[in-house]
Design a protein around this motif. Structure first.
Motif, PDB file in Angstrom:
ATOM      1  N   TYR A 146     -43.449  96.025  10.556  1.00 26.21           N
ATOM      2  CA  TYR A 146     -43.433  97.201  11.301  1.00 26.21           C
ATOM      3  C   TYR A 146     -43.062  96.896  12.901  1.00 26.21           C
ATOM      4  O   TYR A 146     -42.208  97.551  13.347  1.00 26.21           O
ATOM      5  CB  TYR A 146     -44.757  98.101  11.178  1.00 26.21           C
ATOM      6  CG  TYR A 146     -44.842  99.203  12.251  1.00 26.21           C
ATOM      7  CD1 TYR A 146     -44.275 100.441  11.633  1.00 26.21           C
ATOM      8  CD2 TYR A 146     -45.230  99.151  13.594  1.00 26.21           C
ATOM      9  CE1 TYR A 146     -44.482 101.734  12.448  1.00 26.21           C
ATOM     10  CE2 TYR A 146     -45.316 100.353  14.043  1.00 26.21           C
ATOM     11  CZ  TYR A 146     -44.930 101.643  13.596  1.00 26.21           C
ATOM     12  OH  TYR A 146     -44.906 102.836  14.182  1.00 26.21           O
ATOM     13  N   LEU A 147     -43.767  95.877  13.481  1.00 23.94           N
ATOM     14  CA  LEU A 147     -43.742  95.692  14.845  1.00 23.94           C
ATOM     15  C   LEU A 147     -42.120  94.996  15.017  1.00 23.94           C
ATOM     16  O   LEU A 147     -41.491  95.145  16.113  1.00 23.94           O
ATOM     17  CB  LEU A 147     -44.678  94.469  15.181  1.00 23.94           C
ATOM     18  CG  LEU A 147     -46.039  95.149  15.350  1.00 23.94           C
ATOM     19  CD1 LEU A 147     -47.026  93.821  15.529  1.00 23.94           C
ATOM     20  CD2 LEU A 147     -46.089  96.159  16.437  1.00 23.94           C
ATOM     21  N   VAL A 148     -41.485  94.403  14.026  1.00 21.05           N
ATOM     22  CA  VAL A 148     -40.159  94.107  14.359  1.00 21.05           C
ATOM     23  C   VAL A 148     -39.084  94.746  13.881  1.00 21.05           C
ATOM     24  O   VAL A 148     -38.161  94.438  14.110  1.00 21.05           O
ATOM     25  CB  VAL A 148     -39.997  92.571  13.511  1.00 21.05           C
ATOM     26  CG1 VAL A 148     -41.017  91.506  14.228  1.00 21.05           C
ATOM     27  CG2 VAL A 148     -40.127  92.822  12.167  1.00 21.05           C
ATOM     28  N   GLY A 149     -39.589  96.098  13.562  1.00 17.19           N
ATOM     29  CA  GLY A 149     -38.665  97.112  13.155  1.00 17.19           C
ATOM     30  C   GLY A 149     -38.027  97.145  11.639  1.00 17.19           C
ATOM     31  O   GLY A 149     -37.037  97.884  11.534  1.00 17.19           O
ATOM     32  N   GLU A 150     -38.646  96.486  10.934  1.00 18.46           N
ATOM     33  CA  GLU A 150     -38.199  96.456   9.624  1.00 18.46           C
ATOM     34  C   GLU A 150     -38.993  97.557   8.705  1.00 18.46           C
ATOM     35  O   GLU A 150     -39.992  97.313   8.077  1.00 18.46           O
ATOM     36  CB  GLU A 150     -38.458  95.199   8.706  1.00 18.46           C
ATOM     37  CG  GLU A 150     -37.569  94.204   9.507  1.00 18.46           C
ATOM     38  CD  GLU A 150     -37.598  92.785   9.041  1.00 18.46           C
ATOM     39  OE1 GLU A 150     -38.514  92.526   8.029  1.00 18.46           O
ATOM     40  OE2 GLU A 150     -37.061  91.519   9.304  1.00 18.46           O
ATOM     41  N   ILE A 151     -38.701  98.803   8.935  1.00 15.74           N
ATOM     42  CA  ILE A 151     -39.578 100.041   8.612  1.00 15.74           C
ATOM     43  C   ILE A 151     -39.771 100.102   6.990  1.00 15.74           C
ATOM     44  O   ILE A 151     -40.922 100.154   6.543  1.00 15.74           O
ATOM     45  CB  ILE A 151     -39.098 101.036   9.161  1.00 15.74           C
ATOM     46  CG1 ILE A 151     -39.234 101.162  10.884  1.00 15.74           C
ATOM     47  CG2 ILE A 151     -40.289 102.323   8.933  1.00 15.74           C
ATOM     48  CD1 ILE A 151     -40.497 100.603  11.596  1.00 15.74           C
ATOM     49  N   GLU A 152     -38.842  99.977   6.469  1.00 15.87           N
ATOM     50  CA  GLU A 152     -38.645 100.035   5.078  1.00 15.87           C
ATOM     51  C   GLU A 152     -39.476  99.130   4.383  1.00 15.87           C
ATOM     52  O   GLU A 152     -40.052  99.356   3.298  1.00 15.87           O
ATOM     53  CB  GLU A 152     -37.173 100.027   4.461  1.00 15.87           C
ATOM     54  CG  GLU A 152     -36.189 101.407   5.048  1.00 15.87           C
ATOM     55  CD  GLU A 152     -35.172 101.207   4.454  1.00 15.87           C
ATOM     56  OE1 GLU A 152     -34.704 100.270   3.602  1.00 15.87           O
ATOM     57  OE2 GLU A 152     -34.135 102.421   4.765  1.00 15.87           O
ATOM     58  N   GLU A 153     -39.358  97.857   4.796  1.00 12.25           N
ATOM     59  CA  GLU A 153     -40.040  96.577   4.268  1.00 12.25           C
ATOM     60  C   GLU A 153     -41.586  96.908   4.589  1.00 12.25           C
ATOM     61  O   GLU A 153     -42.242  96.618   3.661  1.00 12.25           O
ATOM     62  CB  GLU A 153     -39.629  95.314   4.937  1.00 12.25           C
ATOM     63  CG  GLU A 153     -38.289  94.860   4.432  1.00 12.25           C
ATOM     64  CD  GLU A 153     -36.919  95.760   5.065  1.00 12.25           C
ATOM     65  OE1 GLU A 153     -37.503  96.587   6.083  1.00 12.25           O
ATOM     66  OE2 GLU A 153     -35.962  95.385   4.725  1.00 12.25           O
ATOM     67  N   ALA A 154     -41.822  97.483   5.793  1.00 15.22           N
ATOM     68  CA  ALA A 154     -43.355  97.626   6.129  1.00 15.22           C
ATOM     69  C   ALA A 154     -43.913  98.645   5.126  1.00 15.22           C
ATOM     70  O   ALA A 154     -44.951  98.634   4.555  1.00 15.22           O
ATOM     71  CB  ALA A 154     -43.431  98.197   7.524  1.00 15.22           C
ATOM     72  N   LEU A 155     -43.182  99.802   4.938  1.00 18.84           N
ATOM     73  CA  LEU A 155     -43.496 100.800   3.870  1.00 18.84           C
ATOM     74  C   LEU A 155     -43.941 100.250   2.673  1.00 18.84           C
ATOM     75  O   LEU A 155     -44.973 100.548   1.898  1.00 18.84           O
ATOM     76  CB  LEU A 155     -42.616 101.937   3.805  1.00 18.84           C
ATOM     77  CG  LEU A 155     -42.832 103.360   2.975  1.00 18.84           C
ATOM     78  CD1 LEU A 155     -42.395 104.535   3.769  1.00 18.84           C
ATOM     79  CD2 LEU A 155     -42.626 103.115   1.526  1.00 18.84           C
ATOM     80  N   LEU A 156     -43.049  99.370   2.097  1.00 21.19           N
ATOM     81  CA  LEU A 156     -43.210  98.574   0.748  1.00 21.19           C
ATOM     82  C   LEU A 156     -44.725  97.832   0.762  1.00 21.19           C
ATOM     83  O   LEU A 156     -45.341  97.773  -0.270  1.00 21.19           O
ATOM     84  CB  LEU A 156     -41.984  97.899   0.212  1.00 21.19           C
ATOM     85  CG  LEU A 156     -40.763  98.783  -0.034  1.00 21.19           C
ATOM     86  CD1 LEU A 156     -39.496  97.852  -0.358  1.00 21.19           C
ATOM     87  CD2 LEU A 156     -40.762  99.789  -1.037  1.00 21.19           C
ATOM     88  N   LYS A 157     -44.775  97.156   1.789  1.00 20.61           N
ATOM     89  CA  LYS A 157     -46.021  96.365   1.828  1.00 20.61           C
ATOM     90  C   LYS A 157     -47.385  97.172   1.927  1.00 20.61           C
ATOM     91  O   LYS A 157     -48.234  96.980   1.221  1.00 20.61           O
ATOM     92  CB  LYS A 157     -45.839  95.249   3.101  1.00 20.61           C
ATOM     93  CG  LYS A 157     -45.001  94.206   2.995  1.00 20.61           C
ATOM     94  CD  LYS A 157     -45.510  93.296   1.875  1.00 20.61           C
ATOM     95  CE  LYS A 157     -44.650  91.938   1.697  1.00 20.61           C
ATOM     96  NZ  LYS A 157     -45.235  91.033   0.655  1.00 20.61           N
ATOM     97  N   TYR A 158     -47.278  98.280   2.695  1.00 17.45           N
ATOM     98  CA  TYR A 158     -48.372  99.313   2.857  1.00 17.45           C
ATOM     99  C   TYR A 158     -48.555  99.858   1.291  1.00 17.45           C
ATOM    100  O   TYR A 158     -49.652  99.818   0.874  1.00 17.45           O
ATOM    101  CB  TYR A 158     -48.107 100.109   3.740  1.00 17.45           C
ATOM    102  CG  TYR A 158     -48.198  99.792   5.266  1.00 17.45           C
ATOM    103  CD1 TYR A 158     -49.279  99.199   5.589  1.00 17.45           C
ATOM    104  CD2 TYR A 158     -47.057 100.169   5.885  1.00 17.45           C
ATOM    105  CE1 TYR A 158     -49.173  98.454   6.739  1.00 17.45           C
ATOM    106  CE2 TYR A 158     -47.257  99.633   7.421  1.00 17.45           C
ATOM    107  CZ  TYR A 158     -48.239  99.008   7.903  1.00 17.45           C
ATOM    108  OH  TYR A 158     -48.477  98.745   8.983  1.00 17.45           O
ATOM    109  N   SER A 159     -47.348 100.073   0.471  1.00 16.79           N
ATOM    110  CA  SER A 159     -47.826 100.729  -0.702  1.00 16.79           C
ATOM    111  C   SER A 159     -48.308  99.610  -1.709  1.00 16.79           C
ATOM    112  O   SER A 159     -49.279 100.112  -2.424  1.00 16.79           O
ATOM    113  CB  SER A 159     -46.253 101.037  -1.255  1.00 16.79           C
ATOM    114  OG  SER A 159     -45.973 102.319  -0.480  1.00 16.79           O
ATOM    115  N   GLU A 160     -47.944  98.453  -1.394  1.00 18.93           N
ATOM    116  CA  GLU A 160     -48.467  97.462  -2.349  1.00 18.93           C
ATOM    117  C   GLU A 160     -50.020  97.028  -2.001  1.00 18.93           C
ATOM    118  O   GLU A 160     -50.708  96.994  -2.980  1.00 18.93           O
ATOM    119  CB  GLU A 160     -47.754  95.976  -2.023  1.00 18.93           C
ATOM    120  CG  GLU A 160     -48.175  94.888  -2.927  1.00 18.93           C
ATOM    121  CD  GLU A 160     -47.419  93.525  -2.546  1.00 18.93           C
ATOM    122  OE1 GLU A 160     -47.877  92.347  -2.611  1.00 18.93           O
ATOM    123  OE2 GLU A 160     -46.312  93.451  -1.658  1.00 18.93           O
ATOM    124  N   ALA A 161     -50.222  97.112  -0.737  1.00 16.30           N
ATOM    125  CA  ALA A 161     -51.549  97.106  -0.398  1.00 16.30           C
ATOM    126  C   ALA A 161     -52.605  98.255  -1.121  1.00 16.30           C
ATOM    127  O   ALA A 161     -53.637  98.176  -1.481  1.00 16.30           O
ATOM    128  CB  ALA A 161     -51.890  96.838   1.067  1.00 16.30           C
TER     129      ALA A 161
END
Length: 428
Positions: free
Chosen positions: A247-262
């Motif tokens: 999220y902090l580096v601007g990779e929003i879609e990847e961050a969203l997938l990680k939050y979903s995984e968690a």
């Protein structure tokens, strides 16, 4: 019924919309202000009076509806549609207005039958049930009554499911206990039946999610030892750290997938961690210009918070998402509650309100002004050259009224308490 439907337009056209004070009836001016105060005071008092007039008209209809008198007359489709839009506004926060009468109608067979016929009314009840409005519980009550009636269940379930599925983890709401459990039972009680009438794929998918989360997953976690659940918690923290970095580096879609995984592996009992995960995923959805998903995730976070609707970041995210969808009233309620939480999270008395929140409140107050519909109708009848001065005049008048209403509404949200930390609009 006619008075409730027309009083706002009448008060605006005959008084508030008359910009030349000399043309206003002197009797009305003196009655409202007792001869003290200018146009701003008169307009504010007229707004309070008009709201009271509408709400008392609805209250009298309540008296008929409680005794099941004139139900068929009150349940005219056009009036029900208007009723679902009536609210006390910020000047009359103590009245449930239209939804109060709709709830009473839902206790009668005729009332439920007529309400279930109007998609517009049901959608407005759904929007209310997923808001931070003081009358949220009334919207939920109405939907549960409609879902429990076999004759109306399948008329509303395809509309209501996508909203109510976000509320299944809501514990208490005011003096109501186990609200989420009641919603879950109403949604899934015939889900496993072979002859279920629910054929819509999206609705069945939402019901399957509800069944898995509230029944299957809960059952599995009850049989797992504490060590295994704690191991999952550690894994969730590691995945969340990866998501935060994305999220902090601007990779929003990847961050969203990680939050979903968690979220997939986070134990249900760890509500605090799940609040943060839902809230952060809601923020990602907002940045990806997906307001519907942002509203859904933010609502789930707010249902997990204690008391409900008290997680600041989720309130602000949902307020912005509602604004993107043009849902001014819902955005306003969330933003006011967000400001209230910010105030109560400060240890000292000197609180500087976030400028962006104050600006949002001012914008939404103009959009939800009690006379807004009447004003637009009046402007549509005027020549183009006459419209602009009236708009400017209204804006200057509303500034003072907005400030008073905002202070009042923040005070009315005094049931919120607790310490909440804000960090760049993103939980860590």
């Amino acid at each position: 019924m006619n008075l409730a439907s027309s009083c706002l337009e009448q008060v605006y056209s005959m008084f508030v919309g008359v910009k030349d004070r000399r043309k206003r009836p002197k009797y009305h001016c003196d009655l409202l202000t007792r001869g003290v105060g200018g146009v701003e005071t008169e307009n504010r008092k007229a707004e309070e009076w008009a709201s009271q007039l509408q709400c008392w008209s609805i209250h009298l209809l309540n008296c008929f509806a409680v005794k099941e008198r004139s139900i068929s007359l009150i349940c005219k489709q056009e009036f029900l549609k208007e009723l679902s839009e009536m609210w006390g506004g910020l000047v009359n926060h103590s009245s449930p207005a239209g939804v109060g009468l709709i709830r009473i109608l839902c206790y009668s067979k005729v009332g439920r039958e007529n309400i279930s016929k109007s998609r517009y009314v049901v959608e407005n009840l759904c929007k209310l049930s997923r808001s931070s409005d003081d009358w949220q519980y009334m919207g939920i009550d109405c939907l549960l009554l409609l879902l429990k009636d076999p004759d109306t269940r399948y008329k509303v379930i395809e509309i209501a499911t996508s909203y109510l599925v976000d509320l299944i983890e809501l514990r208490n709401l005011g003096n109501r206990r186990n609200v989420g459990e009641a919603i879950t039972k109403a949604l899934v009680y015939d889900y496993k039946h072979m002859n279920s009438k629910i054929k819509n794929a999206d609705v069945r998918g939402a019901l399957e999610e509800t069944w898995d989360l509230k029944i299957e997953r809960r059952k599995k976690e009850q049989h797992k030892c504490d060590e295994k659940l704690e191991g999952k918690r550690v894994m969730v923290k590691l995945i969340k750290q990866q998501a935060n970095h994305k999220y902090l580096v601007g990779e929003i879609e990847e961050a969203l997938l990680k939050y979903s995984e968690a979220l997939e592996i986070c134990p249900l009992r760890h509500r605090t961690e799940r609040i943060v995960l839902y809230s952060n995923r809601a923020r990602c959805n907002l940045l990806l210009r997906d307001p519907d998903s942002a509203i859904s995730d933010a609502t789930r976070a707010l249902c997990l918070s204690s008391p409900p609707n008290s997680h600041a970041n989720s309130l602000w995210t949902r307020s912005q998402a509602y604004d993107m969808k043009g849902m001014a009233k819902e955005s306003l309620m969330d933003c006011i509650l967000f400001v209230n939480v910010c105030i109560r999270s400060k240890a000292d008395d000197r609180v500087k309100l976030p400028y962006y929140a104050v600006r949002m409140i001012s914008q939404q107050m103009d959009s939800t002004w009690l006379f807004r519909a009447a004003q637009l109708k009046a402007l549509s009848k005027q020549p183009e050259k006459a419209k602009e001065p009236n708009e400017n005049s209204k804006s200057s008048t509303r500034g003072h009224i907005n400030a008073d209403m905002m202070r009042t509404q923040v005070q009315n949200k005094s049931y919120i308490s607790g310490q909440l930390m804000l960090h760049n609009s993103h939980d860590q």
